[in-house]
Motif scaffolding. Structure first.
Motif, PDB file in Angstrom:
ATOM      1  N   UNK A 307       2.113 -15.571  19.471  1.00 43.80           N
ATOM      2  CA  UNK A 307       1.800 -16.853  20.111  1.00 43.80           C
ATOM      3  C   UNK A 307       1.002 -17.739  19.158  1.00 43.80           C
ATOM      4  N   UNK A 308      -0.005 -17.090  18.560  1.00 43.48           N
ATOM      5  CA  UNK A 308      -0.855 -17.854  17.622  1.00 43.48           C
ATOM      6  C   UNK A 308      -0.004 -18.433  16.488  1.00 43.48           C
ATOM      7  N   UNK A 309       0.911 -17.613  15.997  1.00 44.74           N
ATOM      8  CA  UNK A 309       1.764 -18.029  14.882  1.00 44.74           C
ATOM      9  C   UNK A 309       2.605 -19.238  15.267  1.00 44.74           C
ATOM     10  N   UNK A 310       3.170 -19.170  16.488  1.00 41.50           N
ATOM     11  CA  UNK A 310       4.039 -20.271  16.944  1.00 41.50           C
ATOM     12  C   UNK A 310       3.205 -21.537  17.100  1.00 41.50           C
ATOM     13  N   UNK A 311       1.976 -21.387  17.724  1.00 43.19           N
ATOM     14  CA  UNK A 311       1.141 -22.568  17.999  1.00 43.19           C
ATOM     15  C   UNK A 311       0.590 -23.196  16.704  1.00 43.19           C
ATOM     16  N   UNK A 312       0.422 -22.389  15.684  1.00 39.05           N
ATOM     17  CA  UNK A 312      -0.153 -22.917  14.426  1.00 39.05           C
ATOM     18  C   UNK A 312       0.769 -23.951  13.779  1.00 39.05           C
ATOM     19  N   UNK A 313       2.035 -23.989  14.214  1.00 33.39           N
ATOM     20  CA  UNK A 313       2.995 -24.945  13.669  1.00 33.39           C
ATOM     21  C   UNK A 313       3.542 -24.501  12.328  1.00 33.39           C
ATOM     22  N   UNK A 314       2.926 -23.447  11.789  1.00 38.90           N
ATOM     23  CA  UNK A 314       3.373 -22.972  10.473  1.00 38.90           C
ATOM     24  C   UNK A 314       4.275 -21.752  10.670  1.00 38.90           C
ATOM     25  N   UNK A 323       7.109  -9.277  13.718  1.00 38.06           N
ATOM     26  CA  UNK A 323       6.260  -8.992  14.903  1.00 38.06           C
ATOM     27  C   UNK A 323       7.148  -8.528  16.068  1.00 38.06           C
ATOM     28  N   UNK A 324       8.257  -9.204  16.200  1.00 37.23           N
ATOM     29  CA  UNK A 324       9.204  -8.854  17.277  1.00 37.23           C
ATOM     30  C   UNK A 324       9.665  -7.386  17.151  1.00 37.23           C
ATOM     31  N   UNK A 325       9.962  -6.985  15.904  1.00 41.16           N
ATOM     32  CA  UNK A 325      10.404  -5.603  15.664  1.00 41.16           C
ATOM     33  C   UNK A 325       9.300  -4.611  16.069  1.00 41.16           C
ATOM     34  N   UNK A 326       8.060  -4.960  15.741  1.00 43.88           N
ATOM     35  CA  UNK A 326       6.942  -4.059  16.062  1.00 43.88           C
ATOM     36  C   UNK A 326       6.790  -3.923  17.577  1.00 43.88           C
ATOM     37  N   UNK A 327       6.982  -5.065  18.265  1.00 46.16           N
ATOM     38  CA  UNK A 327       6.916  -5.012  19.740  1.00 46.16           C
ATOM     39  C   UNK A 327       7.998  -4.052  20.265  1.00 46.16           C
ATOM     40  N   UNK A 328       9.192  -4.167  19.683  1.00 41.64           N
ATOM     41  CA  UNK A 328      10.302  -3.308  20.141  1.00 41.64           C
ATOM     42  C   UNK A 328       9.974  -1.833  19.922  1.00 41.64           C
TER      43      UNK A 328
END
Ligand SMILES: Nc1ncnc2c1ncn2[C@@H]1O[C@H](COP(=O)(O)OP(=O)(O)OP(=O)(O)O)[C@@H](O)[C@H]1O
Ligand SMILES: [Mg+2]
Length: 503
Positions: A307-314, A323-328
């Motif tokens: 979330x933080x990554x998405x909100x940072x705009x970068x 990150x998605x893979x780690x969640x999986x």
């Protein structure tokens, strides 16, 4: 009959020489003329009939016969004189004779015709067959009795020849197999056996014929109606005096009820094991919750990082994908624990399959690791590489492991923190796999050791005392065993022995 010592008159037919000869004969002899009148009898005949010569000479020979021979004899003789067609003359047959006192006795009578000068007549030679008849009657009676016993005995019996062809089957057998004796005769005994058991039973019969050693084994029969009959077959061989095998005797004992009871006991045992499994898992709930919680916490952390990554705009697509893979991965880890739990808690039929002990131990360690770690104890696992697989029910074997580890944890509860539980697995030759659970607890007192596997024996206030007895019965159903010994540290070691696959 003449009294003992009384000398009967001898036959006097045509001179003393013939008379002496006839008297010398052991068998009674009676001579008659063509009209049936007695012309002579020897000493033996006089003795047998109880007459002397004077009483019978010239009399109709029918006097020596009881009805109906007595009435028929004249006509018979006349017919023979007319037609020369004999019924007895020159042949002989079994008839009945009558003594002077009216009593009768069976005889073998042979009659011959003679012609001497002008004189024509018949000579009858008699043999008293009372004894033979009595023996025959006794044999008949005995064999009838045997037949009655065979037919009416409540045990089902088939008699076969040495090649296993059915010669006879009694009533109980016909009722048990739901078919009549005509259907059984000529077929092989093994044809009645279910296909799955047939080859083994055939081999037993061959060995029986060769060695003569009787055998007993559990056999499933298929009745004429198609039912399966669970039975015990006892078979033996009957030999003649020379030792030659003549017959095989097969006794079929219905075991359906016992089988049903065993099946019910097995079902109860499975249910009890299930209840106990739920209890054990219940006690471990905090450890298990922690095991699930860890990946969930990790997932939450990864999610807020994303979330933080998405909100940072970068937004870096690569990083987001990672990150998605780690969640999986974490979700999969939580899923594994839950799947393991579900299989442990489900009520199900026992199964038999090839099992990898290392994998079973790995799964169990996941459920207990946390609890041990939380107390500062170590879980040591030592697995021999290339362990043979074992045949059994994975959930039940894991249940035994869990019970043993729980007992170890409970035993170590009051101890200092530097404690451990060790699980080792090793092969014992190629036939067995041994899994041992060893702890650094106080071990067992002598009186506890003696009663260890008794149901409801417990030294714990909260204990049911069922854990070890369930473990033992699971092991014995698997063809294995469970033993206790004190380990080098004075703690307890429980050793599970399971048969390796292929043995
Ligand atoms: N590792 C061990 N160390 C010391 N004592 C043990 C150990 N394992 C079992 N025991 C003794 O054996 C007894 C019987 O064990 P079992 O597992 O059958 O019953 P329980 O643990 O008392 O109750 P349950 O398992 O039914 O909750 C225990 O009460 C305990 O006294
Ligand atoms: Mg216990």
């Amino acid at each position: 009959m003449p009294r003992r010592g009384e000398k009967p008159q001898s036959a006097r037919v045509s001179g003393d020489r013939l008379g002496a000869l006839l008297d010398a004969a052991v068998d009674p002899i009676v001579l008659i003329d063509t009209r049936g009148r007695i012309t002579g009898l020897n000493r033996a005949a006089a003795a047998v009939f109880g007459y002397n010569e004077a009483e019978v000479l010239g009399q109709n020979v029918a006097m020596l016969m009881p009805a109906p021979y007595r009435e028929e004899h004249d006509a018979y003789l006349a017919r023979y004189m007319d037609t020369a067609r004999p019924r007895i003359i020159g042949i002989g047959r079994e008839v009945v004779a009558r003594r002077k006192d009216g009593s009768t006795f069976p005889i073998d009578l042979s009659v011959g015709e003679f012609l001497s000068g002008e004189e024509r007549g018949f000579v009858g030679i008699l043999r008293d067959i009372t004894l033979r008849k009595q023996q025959e009657a006794e044999i008949r009676k005995t064999s009838e009795e045997l037949r009655l016993i065979f037919e009416n005995t409540p045990t089902a019996i088939t008699i076969t020849d040495v090649d296993g062809h059915v010669l006879d089957a009694n009533r109980a057998c016909q009722a048990l197999l739901e078919c009549n004796v005509a259907e059984l005769k000529g077929g092989r005994h093994t044809d009645l056996v279910m296909e799955e058991d047939r080859e083994a039973v055939r081999a037993e019969f061959v060995a029986l014929r060769e060695t003569g050693n009787r055998f007993s084994r559990e056999v499933r029969y298929r009745t004429r109606d198609g039912h399966v009959l669970y039975a015990m077959l006892h078979a033996g061989v009957a030999r003649d005096a020379g030792g030659e095998a003549l017959l095989m005797i097969c006794e079929i004992v219905d075991r359906s009820q016992l089988f049903e009871a065993t099946r019910e006991a097995e079902e109860l045992r499975t249910r009890l094991a299930h209840v106990s499994r739920l209890g054990t898992l219940g006690e471990m709930v905090s450890g298990i919750a922690h095991e699930v919680n860890q990946p969930l916490t990790a997932i939450a952390n990864y999610a807020s990082a994303a979330r933080r990554l998405v909100l940072s705009g970068d937004t870096d697509a690569e990083e987001l994908a990672s990150i998605n893979d780690k969640i999986a991965v974490q979700a999969e880890r939580a899923g594994q624990v839950i799947r393991g739990l579900r299989s442990m808690t489900r009520r199900r039929e026992a199964v038999r399959e090839s099992l990898d002990c290392s994998a079973l131990i790995g799964e169990v360690s996941k459920l207990i690791e946390f609890e041990l770690r939380a107390r500062g104890w170590r879980l040591l696992i030592s697995l021999e590489p290339k362990l043979p697989e074992v045949l059994g029910d994975g959930v039940q074997i894991q249940q035994v492991l869990l019970n043993l580890v729980r007992n170890a944890i409970e035993a170590m509860n009051e101890r200092a923190s530097d404690d451990f539980v060790t699980i080792t697995a090793s092969a014992l030759g190629s036939a067995w796999v041994e899994i041992s659970v060893s702890d650094s607890g106080p071990g067992l007192a002598q009186e506890v050791e003696e009663r260890l596997f008794e149901p409801f024996f417990s030294t714990k206030t909260q204990g049911m005392g069922l854990g070890l007895s369930i473990c033992k019965s699971i092991m014995s159903v698997h063809g294995g065993e469970l033993r206790y010994r004190r380990n080098l540290h004075g703690g307890a070691e429980f050793i599970m022995r399971l048969p390796a696959v292929g043995i």
